[in-house]
Motif scaffolding. Structure first.
Motif, PDB file in Angstrom:
ATOM      1  N   PHE A 135      12.835   5.198   3.268  1.00  0.00           N
ATOM      2  CA  PHE A 135      12.082   6.304   3.854  1.00  0.00           C
ATOM      3  C   PHE A 135      12.774   6.799   5.124  1.00  0.00           C
ATOM      4  CE2 PHE A 135       8.527   8.624   5.784  1.00  0.00           C
ATOM      5  CZ  PHE A 135       8.181   9.403   4.702  1.00  0.00           C
TER       6      PHE A 135
ATOM      7  N   TRP B 193      -6.939  -0.090   1.953  1.00  0.00           N
ATOM      8  CA  TRP B 193      -5.944  -0.918   2.641  1.00  0.00           C
ATOM      9  C   TRP B 193      -6.394  -2.372   2.727  1.00  0.00           C
ATOM     10  CZ3 TRP B 193      -1.209  -1.787   3.806  1.00  0.00           C
ATOM     11  CH2 TRP B 193      -0.837  -2.582   4.893  1.00  0.00           C
TER      12      TRP B 193
ATOM     13  N   LEU C 273      -2.125   4.749   6.501  1.00  0.00           N
ATOM     14  CA  LEU C 273      -2.862   4.620   7.766  1.00  0.00           C
ATOM     15  C   LEU C 273      -2.334   5.613   8.799  1.00  0.00           C
ATOM     16  CD1 LEU C 273      -3.032   0.704   7.936  1.00  0.00           C
ATOM     17  CD2 LEU C 273      -4.728   2.264   7.009  1.00  0.00           C
ATOM     18  N   GLY C 274      -1.028   5.617   8.970  1.00  0.00           N
ATOM     19  CA  GLY C 274      -0.421   6.577   9.907  1.00  0.00           C
ATOM     20  C   GLY C 274      -0.615   8.014   9.434  1.00  0.00           C
TER      21      GLY C 274
ATOM     22  N   GLY D 181       0.708   0.995   3.511  1.00  0.00           N
ATOM     23  CA  GLY D 181       0.535   1.009   4.973  1.00  0.00           C
ATOM     24  C   GLY D 181       0.711   2.404   5.537  1.00  0.00           C
ATOM     25  N   SER D 182       1.597   3.173   4.934  1.00  0.00           N
ATOM     26  CA  SER D 182       1.866   4.509   5.483  1.00  0.00           C
ATOM     27  C   SER D 182       0.650   5.433   5.335  1.00  0.00           C
ATOM     28  CB  SER D 182       3.108   5.128   4.839  1.00  0.00           C
ATOM     29  OG  SER D 182       2.833   5.561   3.523  1.00  0.00           O
TER      30      SER D 182
ATOM     31  N   PHE E 267      -3.019  10.535  11.080  1.00  0.00           N
ATOM     32  CA  PHE E 267      -2.606  11.367  12.215  1.00  0.00           C
ATOM     33  C   PHE E 267      -1.852  12.596  11.723  1.00  0.00           C
ATOM     34  CE2 PHE E 267      -2.876   6.979  13.660  1.00  0.00           C
ATOM     35  CZ  PHE E 267      -3.692   7.095  14.774  1.00  0.00           C
TER      36      PHE E 267
ATOM     37  N   TYR F 238       3.871  -2.246  -0.202  1.00  0.00           N
ATOM     38  CA  TYR F 238       3.291  -2.458   1.137  1.00  0.00           C
ATOM     39  C   TYR F 238       3.634  -1.276   2.058  1.00  0.00           C
ATOM     40  CZ  TYR F 238       3.469  -4.061   5.997  1.00  0.00           C
ATOM     41  OH  TYR F 238       3.349  -4.137   7.368  1.00  0.00           O
ATOM     42  N   VAL F 239       4.882  -0.859   2.052  1.00  0.00           N
ATOM     43  CA  VAL F 239       5.301   0.247   2.938  1.00  0.00           C
ATOM     44  C   VAL F 239       4.524   1.520   2.587  1.00  0.00           C
ATOM     45  CG1 VAL F 239       7.232   1.702   3.686  1.00  0.00           C
ATOM     46  CG2 VAL F 239       7.590  -0.739   3.296  1.00  0.00           C
TER      47      VAL F 239
ATOM     48  N   LYS G 189       3.657  -7.546   8.744  1.00  0.00           N
ATOM     49  CA  LYS G 189       3.446  -6.678   9.912  1.00  0.00           C
ATOM     50  C   LYS G 189       4.430  -7.020  11.031  1.00  0.00           C
ATOM     51  CE  LYS G 189      -0.025  -4.812  12.936  1.00  0.00           C
ATOM     52  NZ  LYS G 189      -1.374  -4.293  12.959  1.00  0.00           N
TER      53      LYS G 189
ATOM     54  N   MET H  75      10.021  10.159  12.741  1.00  0.00           N
ATOM     55  CA  MET H  75       9.049  11.208  12.426  1.00  0.00           C
ATOM     56  C   MET H  75       9.048  12.264  13.524  1.00  0.00           C
ATOM     57  SD  MET H  75       7.338  11.304   9.655  1.00  0.00           S
ATOM     58  CE  MET H  75       6.209  12.566  10.214  1.00  0.00           C
TER      59      MET H  75
ATOM     60  N   PHE I  68      11.416   0.640   3.986  1.00  0.00           N
ATOM     61  CA  PHE I  68      11.534   1.345   5.264  1.00  0.00           C
ATOM     62  C   PHE I  68      12.905   2.008   5.388  1.00  0.00           C
ATOM     63  CE2 PHE I  68       7.951  -1.308   7.065  1.00  0.00           C
ATOM     64  CZ  PHE I  68       7.170  -0.251   7.500  1.00  0.00           C
TER      65      PHE I  68
ATOM     66  N   MET J 110      10.355   4.284  12.354  1.00  0.00           N
ATOM     67  CA  MET J 110       9.775   5.369  11.558  1.00  0.00           C
ATOM     68  C   MET J 110       9.046   6.373  12.447  1.00  0.00           C
ATOM     69  SD  MET J 110      10.646   4.837   8.491  1.00  0.00           S
ATOM     70  CE  MET J 110      11.950   3.712   8.965  1.00  0.00           C
ATOM     71  N   GLU J 111       8.282   5.833  13.399  1.00  0.00           N
ATOM     72  CA  GLU J 111       7.526   6.737  14.276  1.00  0.00           C
ATOM     73  C   GLU J 111       8.485   7.622  15.068  1.00  0.00           C
ATOM     74  OE1 GLU J 111       3.937   5.640  16.335  1.00  0.00           O
ATOM     75  OE2 GLU J 111       3.942   3.696  15.357  1.00  0.00           O
TER      76      GLU J 111
ATOM     77  N   HIS K 129       8.839  -0.143  11.731  1.00  0.00           N
ATOM     78  CA  HIS K 129       7.730   0.816  11.891  1.00  0.00           C
ATOM     79  C   HIS K 129       7.941   1.681  13.120  1.00  0.00           C
ATOM     80  CE1 HIS K 129       3.710   2.438  12.656  1.00  0.00           C
ATOM     81  NE2 HIS K 129       3.665   2.489  11.344  1.00  0.00           N
TER      82      HIS K 129
HETATM   83  C1  HEM Z   1       4.060   9.378  13.234  1.00  0.00           C
HETATM   84  C2  HEM Z   1       4.180   8.459  12.320  1.00  0.00           C
HETATM   85  C3  HEM Z   1       3.309   7.246  12.173  1.00  0.00           C
HETATM   86  C4  HEM Z   1       2.241   6.829  12.899  1.00  0.00           C
HETATM   87  C5  HEM Z   1       1.599   7.477  14.097  1.00  0.00           C
HETATM   88  C6  HEM Z   1       1.800   5.586  12.325  1.00  0.00           C
HETATM   89  C7  HEM Z   1       0.709   4.865  12.743  1.00  0.00           C
HETATM   90  C8  HEM Z   1       0.212   3.743  12.144  1.00  0.00           C
HETATM   91  C9  HEM Z   1      -1.004   3.077  12.509  1.00  0.00           C
HETATM   92  C10 HEM Z   1      -1.974   3.525  13.599  1.00  0.00           C
HETATM   93  C11 HEM Z   1      -1.139   2.002  11.712  1.00  0.00           C
HETATM   94  C12 HEM Z   1      -2.274   1.011  11.700  1.00  0.00           C
HETATM   95  C13 HEM Z   1      -1.957  -0.157  12.556  1.00  0.00           C
HETATM   96  C14 HEM Z   1      -3.072  -1.175  12.519  1.00  0.00           C
HETATM   97  O1  HEM Z   1      -4.167  -0.864  12.079  1.00  0.00           O
HETATM   98  O2  HEM Z   1      -2.822  -2.294  12.906  1.00  0.00           O
HETATM   99  C15 HEM Z   1       0.016   1.979  10.835  1.00  0.00           C
HETATM  100  C16 HEM Z   1       0.257   1.012   9.911  1.00  0.00           C
HETATM  101  C17 HEM Z   1       1.333   1.040   9.043  1.00  0.00           C
HETATM  102  N1  HEM Z   1       2.262   2.045   8.903  1.00  0.00           N
HETATM  103 FE1  HEM Z   1       2.442   3.627  10.104  1.00  0.00          FE
HETATM  104  N2  HEM Z   1       2.604   5.269  11.265  1.00  0.00           N
HETATM  105  C18 HEM Z   1       3.524   6.265  11.148  1.00  0.00           C
HETATM  106  C19 HEM Z   1       4.508   6.365  10.213  1.00  0.00           C
HETATM  107  C20 HEM Z   1       4.723   5.455   9.217  1.00  0.00           C
HETATM  108  C21 HEM Z   1       5.725   5.582   8.200  1.00  0.00           C
HETATM  109  C22 HEM Z   1       6.691   6.758   8.063  1.00  0.00           C
HETATM  110  C23 HEM Z   1       5.644   4.474   7.415  1.00  0.00           C
HETATM  111  C24 HEM Z   1       6.440   4.087   6.206  1.00  0.00           C
HETATM  112  C25 HEM Z   1       6.976   4.928   5.362  1.00  0.00           C
HETATM  113  C26 HEM Z   1       4.581   3.646   7.955  1.00  0.00           C
HETATM  114  C27 HEM Z   1       4.199   2.432   7.451  1.00  0.00           C
HETATM  115  C28 HEM Z   1       3.143   1.678   7.917  1.00  0.00           C
HETATM  116  C29 HEM Z   1       2.784   0.374   7.424  1.00  0.00           C
HETATM  117  C30 HEM Z   1       3.485  -0.403   6.318  1.00  0.00           C
HETATM  118  C31 HEM Z   1       1.649  -0.025   8.118  1.00  0.00           C
HETATM  119  C32 HEM Z   1       0.865  -1.320   7.946  1.00  0.00           C
HETATM  120  C33 HEM Z   1       1.162  -2.291   9.063  1.00  0.00           C
HETATM  121  C34 HEM Z   1       0.408  -3.585   8.837  1.00  0.00           C
HETATM  122  O3  HEM Z   1       0.950  -4.457   8.137  1.00  0.00           O
HETATM  123  O4  HEM Z   1      -0.719  -3.703   9.324  1.00  0.00           O
HETATM  124  N3  HEM Z   1       4.039   4.271   9.036  1.00  0.00           N
HETATM  125  N4  HEM Z   1       0.812   3.057  11.110  1.00  0.00           N
END
Ligand code: HEM
Length: 198
Positions: free
Chosen positions: A187, A156, A121-122, A118-119, A125, A114-115, A18, A32, A184, A28-29, A25
């Motif tokens: 993507f 997750w 979760l996002g 984790g994705s 939205f 992992y990527v 993380k 996006m 990452f 990525m946002e 990350h």
């Molecule tokens: C608008 C786009 C995105 C939003 C709003 C978003 C939002 C989030 C949120 C809210 C979490 C949870 C964080 C937590 O619980 O601590 C998260 C985790 C994660 N997201 Fe995204 N995400 C987005 C795009 C992406 C993309 C495009 C990827 C990869 C292709 C990605 C990969 C991950 C990963 C790997 C995690 C896990 C992080 C960890 O290790 O806890 N996200 N994201």
């Protein structure tokens, strides 16, 4: 020092993942947003194509027996089939293209997975946005953004536990983090292509 005490000293693998990919990350946002994936159905369809290609890259790694052994619930993971059905709903067919992860080996492969995991979760939205803007759903055009049947958080949490309990050495952890950074990158490149973004 054994692997467990090292885990405590340097943070668990999942904590490291993380922290050490946080900048990616954020990127990525931002990508996006700038890709304007939700500006039109056409853009959304192109974004779904990116999801499909990435999922194919990741699912290729599931075939490795080492991955299968570590992650026993692989069958509930992965969204390429869902993305393919979404593409059909959207009237798009993927072009044949090579697999990016052909040369990725274990345990680096776990970083890619992992990527992808984790994705999900996002994607919660993004799913809401696809519903609100286009009326898409878990049965039409937004299957790939929908939660796994058991729920996003449960699946997750189980993934995180699997990786942390595996007690990887610091060298292996480093390889996994490198794999995540590659995932990452891949993507990010797919998103950047959507609008010629840098
Ligand atoms: C608008 C786009 C995105 C939003 C709003 C978003 C939002 C989030 C949120 C809210 C979490 C949870 C964080 C937590 O619980 O601590 C998260 C985790 C994660 N997201 Fe995204 N995400 C987005 C795009 C992406 C993309 C495009 C990827 C990869 C292709 C990605 C990969 C991950 C990963 C790997 C995690 C896990 C992080 C960890 O290790 O806890 N996200 N994201």
């Amino acid at each position: 020092m054994n692997a467990s005490t090292e885990n405590t000293a340097a943070g668990s693998l999942m904590q490291r993942l993380k922290q050490e990919t946080a900048a990616e990350h954020e990127r990525m946002e931002s990508l996006m947003q700038r890709s304007e994936a939700f500006a039109s159905k056409e853009n959304y369809a192109q974004f779904t194509l990116s999801q499909y290609y990435f999922q194919k890259d990741v699912e290729h790694l599931y075939q490795d027996p080492a991955v299968e052994q570590l992650i026993p619930d692989l069958d509930v993971r992965g969204r390429s089939e869902a993305a393919l059905q979404d593409l059909a709903d959207l009237g798009l067919e993927p072009q044949q293209q090579g697999i990016f992860t052909a040369a990725v080996s274990y345990p680096q492969s776990l970083g890619w997975i992992y990527v992808s995991e984790g994705s999900t979760l996002g994607a919660a939205f993004l799913f809401k946005e696809a519903q609100a803007k286009f009326g898409f759903s878990a049965d039409f055009a937004a299957r790939n953004l929908a939660a796994y049947p058991e729920g996003r958080a449960v699946v997750w949490k189980r993934f995180k536990q699997t990786l942390d309990e595996a007690d990887f050495s610091p060298q292996q952890q480093q390889q996994i983090i490198e794999g995540a950074l590659q995932g990452f990158q891949r993507f990010g490149a797919l998103l950047a292509q959507l609008k010629d973004l840098k």
